[in-house]
Design a protein around this motif. Sequence first.
Motif, PDB file in Angstrom:
ATOM      1  N   LEU B  34       0.827  -1.214   0.000  1.00 29.79           N
ATOM      2  CA  LEU B  34       0.000   0.000   0.000  1.00 29.79           C
ATOM      3  C   LEU B  34       0.859   1.260   0.000  1.00 29.79           C
ATOM      4  O   LEU B  34       0.616   2.196  -0.758  1.00 29.79           O
ATOM      5  CB  LEU B  34      -0.915   0.014   1.230  1.00 29.79           C
ATOM      6  CG  LEU B  34      -2.192  -0.816   1.150  1.00 29.79           C
ATOM      7  CD1 LEU B  34      -2.981  -0.678   2.433  1.00 29.79           C
ATOM      8  CD2 LEU B  34      -3.052  -0.376  -0.021  1.00 29.79           C
ATOM      9  N   ILE B  35       1.879   1.257   0.844  1.00 30.10           N
ATOM     10  CA  ILE B  35       2.755   2.431   0.939  1.00 30.10           C
ATOM     11  C   ILE B  35       3.444   2.677  -0.404  1.00 30.10           C
ATOM     12  O   ILE B  35       3.467   3.813  -0.904  1.00 30.10           O
ATOM     13  CB  ILE B  35       3.832   2.206   2.036  1.00 30.10           C
ATOM     14  CG1 ILE B  35       3.210   2.340   3.418  1.00 30.10           C
ATOM     15  CG2 ILE B  35       5.008   3.159   1.874  1.00 30.10           C
ATOM     16  CD1 ILE B  35       2.981   3.751   3.891  1.00 30.10           C
ATOM     17  N   LEU B  36       3.992   1.608  -0.980  1.00 26.10           N
ATOM     18  CA  LEU B  36       4.732   1.772  -2.241  1.00 26.10           C
ATOM     19  C   LEU B  36       3.795   2.206  -3.369  1.00 26.10           C
ATOM     20  O   LEU B  36       4.112   3.113  -4.136  1.00 26.10           O
ATOM     21  CB  LEU B  36       5.442   0.466  -2.611  1.00 26.10           C
ATOM     22  CG  LEU B  36       6.598   0.058  -1.690  1.00 26.10           C
ATOM     23  CD1 LEU B  36       7.147  -1.297  -2.090  1.00 26.10           C
ATOM     24  CD2 LEU B  36       7.711   1.106  -1.723  1.00 26.10           C
ATOM     25  N   LEU B  37       2.633   1.576  -3.406  1.00 26.87           N
ATOM     26  CA  LEU B  37       1.681   1.868  -4.482  1.00 26.87           C
ATOM     27  C   LEU B  37       1.171   3.305  -4.387  1.00 26.87           C
ATOM     28  O   LEU B  37       1.341   4.116  -5.307  1.00 26.87           O
ATOM     29  CB  LEU B  37       0.517   0.878  -4.372  1.00 26.87           C
ATOM     30  CG  LEU B  37      -0.481   0.857  -5.509  1.00 26.87           C
ATOM     31  CD1 LEU B  37       0.160   0.249  -6.744  1.00 26.87           C
ATOM     32  CD2 LEU B  37      -1.698   0.031  -5.116  1.00 26.87           C
ATOM     33  N   PHE B  42       1.157   9.305  -5.249  1.00 26.72           N
ATOM     34  CA  PHE B  42       1.109  10.646  -4.666  1.00 26.72           C
ATOM     35  C   PHE B  42       2.401  11.428  -4.865  1.00 26.72           C
ATOM     36  O   PHE B  42       2.381  12.646  -4.939  1.00 26.72           O
ATOM     37  CB  PHE B  42       0.749  10.566  -3.174  1.00 26.72           C
ATOM     38  CG  PHE B  42      -0.651  10.095  -2.954  1.00 26.72           C
ATOM     39  CD1 PHE B  42      -1.696  10.573  -3.737  1.00 26.72           C
ATOM     40  CD2 PHE B  42      -0.934   9.147  -1.987  1.00 26.72           C
ATOM     41  CE1 PHE B  42      -2.998  10.130  -3.545  1.00 26.72           C
ATOM     42  CE2 PHE B  42      -2.231   8.701  -1.794  1.00 26.72           C
ATOM     43  CZ  PHE B  42      -3.261   9.200  -2.581  1.00 26.72           C
ATOM     44  N   MET B  43       3.513  10.689  -4.937  1.00 25.89           N
ATOM     45  CA  MET B  43       4.779  11.387  -5.210  1.00 25.89           C
ATOM     46  C   MET B  43       4.714  12.050  -6.583  1.00 25.89           C
ATOM     47  O   MET B  43       5.121  13.183  -6.763  1.00 25.89           O
ATOM     48  CB  MET B  43       5.953  10.397  -5.192  1.00 25.89           C
ATOM     49  CG  MET B  43       6.404  10.000  -3.805  1.00 25.89           C
ATOM     50  SD  MET B  43       7.043  11.362  -2.847  1.00 25.89           S
ATOM     51  CE  MET B  43       8.693  11.443  -3.521  1.00 25.89           C
ATOM     52  N   PHE B 305      -7.261   7.531   2.613  1.00 29.25           N
ATOM     53  CA  PHE B 305      -6.579   7.536   1.310  1.00 29.25           C
ATOM     54  C   PHE B 305      -6.667   8.884   0.608  1.00 29.25           C
ATOM     55  O   PHE B 305      -5.799   9.225  -0.176  1.00 29.25           O
ATOM     56  CB  PHE B 305      -7.172   6.452   0.400  1.00 29.25           C
ATOM     57  CG  PHE B 305      -6.948   5.054   0.891  1.00 29.25           C
ATOM     58  CD1 PHE B 305      -5.859   4.753   1.704  1.00 29.25           C
ATOM     59  CD2 PHE B 305      -7.815   4.034   0.561  1.00 29.25           C
ATOM     60  CE1 PHE B 305      -5.645   3.462   2.161  1.00 29.25           C
ATOM     61  CE2 PHE B 305      -7.610   2.742   1.015  1.00 29.25           C
ATOM     62  CZ  PHE B 305      -6.522   2.463   1.819  1.00 29.25           C
ATOM     63  N   PHE B 306      -7.756   9.625   0.842  1.00 31.38           N
ATOM     64  CA  PHE B 306      -7.869  10.955   0.235  1.00 31.38           C
ATOM     65  C   PHE B 306      -8.681  11.844   1.172  1.00 31.38           C
ATOM     66  O   PHE B 306      -9.450  11.348   1.997  1.00 31.38           O
ATOM     67  CB  PHE B 306      -8.501  10.875  -1.161  1.00 31.38           C
ATOM     68  CG  PHE B 306      -9.732  10.023  -1.223  1.00 31.38           C
ATOM     69  CD1 PHE B 306     -10.966  10.517  -0.832  1.00 31.38           C
ATOM     70  CD2 PHE B 306      -9.664   8.708  -1.664  1.00 31.38           C
ATOM     71  CE1 PHE B 306     -12.098   9.742  -0.885  1.00 31.38           C
ATOM     72  CE2 PHE B 306     -10.796   7.918  -1.717  1.00 31.38           C
ATOM     73  CZ  PHE B 306     -12.018   8.441  -1.319  1.00 31.38           C
ATOM     74  N   PRO B 307      -8.506  13.156   1.037  1.00 28.59           N
ATOM     75  CA  PRO B 307      -9.178  14.060   1.988  1.00 28.59           C
ATOM     76  C   PRO B 307     -10.692  13.950   1.890  1.00 28.59           C
ATOM     77  O   PRO B 307     -11.235  13.803   0.788  1.00 28.59           O
ATOM     78  CB  PRO B 307      -8.705  15.455   1.550  1.00 28.59           C
ATOM     79  CG  PRO B 307      -7.537  15.230   0.675  1.00 28.59           C
ATOM     80  CD  PRO B 307      -7.682  13.877   0.064  1.00 28.59           C
ATOM     81  N   ILE B 308     -11.349  14.014   3.039  1.00 27.28           N
ATOM     82  CA  ILE B 308     -12.812  13.891   3.021  1.00 27.28           C
ATOM     83  C   ILE B 308     -13.452  15.107   2.353  1.00 27.28           C
ATOM     84  O   ILE B 308     -14.610  15.053   1.959  1.00 27.28           O
ATOM     85  CB  ILE B 308     -13.393  13.683   4.444  1.00 27.28           C
ATOM     86  CG1 ILE B 308     -13.097  14.865   5.344  1.00 27.28           C
ATOM     87  CG2 ILE B 308     -12.926  12.401   5.045  1.00 27.28           C
ATOM     88  CD1 ILE B 308     -13.948  14.839   6.617  1.00 27.28           C
ATOM     89  N   GLU B 309     -12.688  16.211   2.175  1.00 30.26           N
ATOM     90  CA  GLU B 309     -13.229  17.406   1.511  1.00 30.26           C
ATOM     91  C   GLU B 309     -13.603  17.109   0.057  1.00 30.26           C
ATOM     92  O   GLU B 309     -14.383  17.843  -0.551  1.00 30.26           O
ATOM     93  CB  GLU B 309     -12.206  18.558   1.538  1.00 30.26           C
ATOM     94  CG  GLU B 309     -12.013  19.200   2.906  1.00 30.26           C
ATOM     95  CD  GLU B 309     -11.202  18.326   3.854  1.00 30.26           C
ATOM     96  OE1 GLU B 309     -10.507  17.401   3.382  1.00 30.26           O
ATOM     97  OE2 GLU B 309     -11.300  18.537   5.081  1.00 30.26           O
TER      98      GLU B 309
END
Lengths: 316, 371
Positions: B34-37, B42-43, B305-309
Amino acid sequence: MTNEAEHIIEVEYLTKRYGELLAVNGISFTVRKGEVFAFLGPNGAGKTTTVEIIETIRTPTSGNVRLLGMDVTKKKRDIVPRIGVLPQGFNSFDRITVRETLQYYSRLFCRGKADIDGLIELVNLKDKTREQYKNLSGGLKQRLGIAIALVNDPEVVFLDEPTTGLDPVARREVWEVLLGLKEKGKTVFLTTHYMEEAELLADAVAIISRGKIIAMGSPRELIENNAKYLLLTLQSTDEKICTVVRNMGFEPVHANHKNIKVRVAQTDDVLEILNGIKGAGASFLSVDVRKPNLEEVFLQLTGEALRAAPPATVAT
Amino acid sequence: MNLRIISANLVVRLTSFYREKTTMFFTIAFPIILILLFGTIFMSQDNVGYHLCVQDLDQTTSSTQSVKTLELNGEFKITRVDPAVNATQYVRDSKVNLVLVIPKGYEESLMQRVMLNDSNAAVTITYIYDPSSSSVATKMAILNSVLAGINQGMSGEPPFLRSVEKSILTRKYRFIEFFVPGIIAVSAMTLSLFSTVDSDTELRQKGIIRKLSTTPITRTDWLLSSILYQFILAVVSTITMLLVSYAVFSVNLHIDFWLPFFILLDVFAFVGIGMILTRFVKEAQSAAAAANSISLPMMFLSGSFFPIELMPGFLQKFAHVLPLYYVNEGLRASMVFVDNLAALKDSAAIGVFAAVVFILGIFATKWEEGA
C-alpha cells in the motif's frame, strides 16, 4: 450434605431445555470416587449436554448438580482447577507442538512444575513432542487431548466420546491410555456410544436415551438384569435354516445370507434348534453360543424405550 | 486478570503467527505494498504535469511562441498535432482527451491588437475535448487561467487583485506525509478486525474456545491477550511501514508517544467491533465478508486515502461518525502538524468509542455454554 469421599458427582433431577426441545429430562445419578463411570447413549441422547453441565460449561434448566461437593452453577472458579476435560471433537492450535501445547495448558492452570514428560510418556507421545498439532493423526490428537485433560492432575477427568471417529487401532491405543488412568485410581466420567469401550473400561454404567436414564449399574449387573437369555449364532449359506428355526417357534433377531442370530432362554433350546436343523436336512458351517454383551443389552433397552417414549420428547 | 495466563496465551498466538508464514508475509507485505503503491502515485502528483495536444493552424512565429509559453508554464507537456488532420477525429482515434486548436489568422489578429490597438481584433482558441475524461476539466481550468494571464499582460495594466499563498505549516509537506498516518491507521484497523473475526470464529468453530472454558482462563484474560497480540502485530507493521516510507520516500514525520497510543486505541476499537461481529458470525467462511462490510466503508470514507473534503457534503458528515476518522486525524495531528491539543481531542473521541465497543464486545463474547 454430600459425602465427597463417597460421591464425587451427584446429579439430582437434572433437566436441560433448549426452547421447546427437552434435551435432558429429570435424570439423577451419582459417581463414586475412583470409579470409571460410563455414560452410554446413542447420538442425540443428551450425553454431552449432561456432561457439559457437570463440567460447568452449560447451565441447567432445573435440578441440582454437585461436583466435588460443590454446586456447579455457583462454584465454577473453585471446580475448574480440580477437573480435567476432553471435550467432544477435541481440537487445539494447529501450529503448536505437542510439548508446547501441554506447557500452554499447564500455564493456564498456573502449574509451573507440571510433569509434562510424565504426561507425554503416559499417553505414549514421546516421539511426537516436536510435532505440530496439525500433523498428528486422529488417534494421536485424542491422546494429546487426554494428556491436556490431566495436565492439572485433576481429581475427576471427563472424557466426552474420546474414541469417536478413530479407526480400530487408534481406538485401542486410546483405551490403553484410559486403562492406565484406571490403574492410577482416577475418577473418570466417560461418555461414549461404543458399548465395547464401556464394557472394557467402566465400573459403573448409565444408559441414557431421549434425555432419560433407562438403566444403571455395573456392566455385569446390566447384562444379568436385562438380558436373561443366550445368543445363538449360526453361520450358514443354507437358506432353509431360517425357515426351520421359525417353524420351531424361535424368532431370529438377526438374519442375512451368512448368519442367523437367535435368542434362546436356556442351553436345551440350543440343542433343540440344532437337532431340528439336522432333522430338516439343513446344514451350517459353525455355531456360537454366548451370553449377550452390553451392546445387545443396550439395543434391547433403547428399543423398548423408543417404543414406550412419546415422540414429542427428543434429546439433543 | 491473571498475567501468567495472559502471557501464556500471547506466546501461543505469537508462535502460531510466526509459524504461519503466509499470514506473516501478508501482514507485513500488505501495508508495504500500500505504501509503495499509493506513495508512488502521490509522489508523482506532487510534480504533476498534464499532457496537452496543440494543433497550430496558423503556423506563424507568434503562434509558435504562444505554444512555447504554454510549455514554459510548467503544467503541460505539449504534443504538436499536424495542422492537416481533423482535430475531432484525432481526439477520437488517439485516445487523447483534449486538443487545443490555434486558429488560422492568429498572428494577424495579434498584430492588429498590439500594433494598431484595435480592440475588436480577437482570436478564439478552441478546446476539442472528450467529456468522459476525468482530468479534462482540470486541464481546461488551467488553460483558462493561463489565457487570462496572457490577456491581462497584453492589457498593459498591473492586476488589481493579487494573491499570495501562506501555509499553516512551518515547512512544505508532501502528500505522502499526510498519507502515511492514514495507512498506519488502516493497517492497524484491518489487522485487528480481520484477525479477531477470523481467528475467534475459527477457534469457536473448532471447539478450542469450549476447551478453554474448562480451564481457569477467563473471558477478560482471553480478550486482553488478544488486544496485546493485535497491538504487537500493529506495532511491527507500523515500524515496517515507517522504515519503508523513510527509505523510499524520505518522509519527514514527527514520532512521539501519540503514535503507539493511537495504535493502541485503534486496536481496542476494532478488536471490540470484531468481538461483536464474532457473536453473530457462525461460520469461518462468512467471517471475512462480515469484516469487509465494516473495514471497506472505514477505509474509503474516513479520509485515510484521500481528503474527506473531496467527498459530497453528507458523506463528509458521515465521516465524522467513523472511528477511523479520529485515528487518521489524531495521527496526522501528532505526526504532521505536531499539534498536541488536536491529538488530545481526537484521542478522547476514539478513546470513548473504543471503551464502549470493547465493553460491548466483552458482553457479546460467548465464553460459557460452549461458546
